[in-house]
Design a protein around this motif. Structure first.
Motif, PDB file in Angstrom:
ATOM      1  N   LYS A   1     -71.194  17.524 -30.647  1.00 28.76           N
ATOM      2  CA  LYS A   1     -72.482  16.825 -30.570  1.00 28.76           C
ATOM      3  C   LYS A   1     -72.378  15.442 -31.212  1.00 28.76           C
ATOM      4  CE  LYS A   1     -74.440  20.577 -29.016  1.00 28.76           C
ATOM      5  NZ  LYS A   1     -74.504  20.786 -27.610  1.00 28.76           N
TER       6      LYS A   1
ATOM      7  N   THR B   1     -81.117  14.602 -35.478  1.00 28.38           N
ATOM      8  CA  THR B   1     -82.404  15.146 -35.044  1.00 28.38           C
ATOM      9  C   THR B   1     -82.425  16.673 -35.139  1.00 28.38           C
ATOM     10  OG1 THR B   1     -82.674  13.291 -33.537  1.00 28.38           O
ATOM     11  CG2 THR B   1     -84.046  15.224 -33.132  1.00 28.38           C
ATOM     12  N   LEU B   2     -81.362  17.319 -34.690  1.00 27.61           N
ATOM     13  CA  LEU B   2     -81.323  18.779 -34.668  1.00 27.61           C
ATOM     14  C   LEU B   2     -81.391  19.408 -36.051  1.00 27.61           C
ATOM     15  CD1 LEU B   2     -78.679  19.436 -31.867  1.00 27.61           C
ATOM     16  CD2 LEU B   2     -81.159  19.747 -31.727  1.00 27.61           C
TER      17      LEU B   2
ATOM     18  N   LEU C   1     -72.423  21.658 -35.782  1.00 25.18           N
ATOM     19  CA  LEU C   1     -72.768  20.972 -34.535  1.00 25.18           C
ATOM     20  C   LEU C   1     -71.721  19.917 -34.173  1.00 25.18           C
ATOM     21  CD1 LEU C   1     -76.602  20.642 -35.136  1.00 25.18           C
ATOM     22  CD2 LEU C   1     -75.489  22.048 -33.394  1.00 25.18           C
TER      23      LEU C   1
END
Length: 80
Positions: A38, A45-46, A33
């Motif tokens: 990101k 959170t992801l 990510l």
């Protein structure tokens, strides 16, 4: 099968506990990510963390560097 028996068998075959395996998977997903640009808060959170502090601590423990340093290093290598 008891929880403890499962953990012993898992560790015997995979060389790590289920918790350690899950942590490694989460950190590898975080790296992917980060490569997509990101933010640390979003990645945290992801990949399933509720605490940014615990995410950063685990990331540093497993990679030897903080997420921000890892991102900066990737950016430098990408620009070369």
């Amino acid at each position: 099968v008891s929880k403890f028996h499962f953990i012993r068998v898992f560790k015997k075959y995979y060389g790590r506990t289920p918790k350690q395996y899950l942590q490694e998977v989460r950190i590898e997903n975080a790296k992917k990510l980060f490569k997509k640009g990101k933010t640390i808060a979003l990645v945290c959170t992801l990949v399933g963390f509720t605490s940014k502090t615990s995410f950063i601590s685990l990331f540093k423990k497993l990679t030897g560097t903080t997420p921000l340093s890892w991102q900066n290093k990737r950016a430098i290598l990408k620009n070369k």
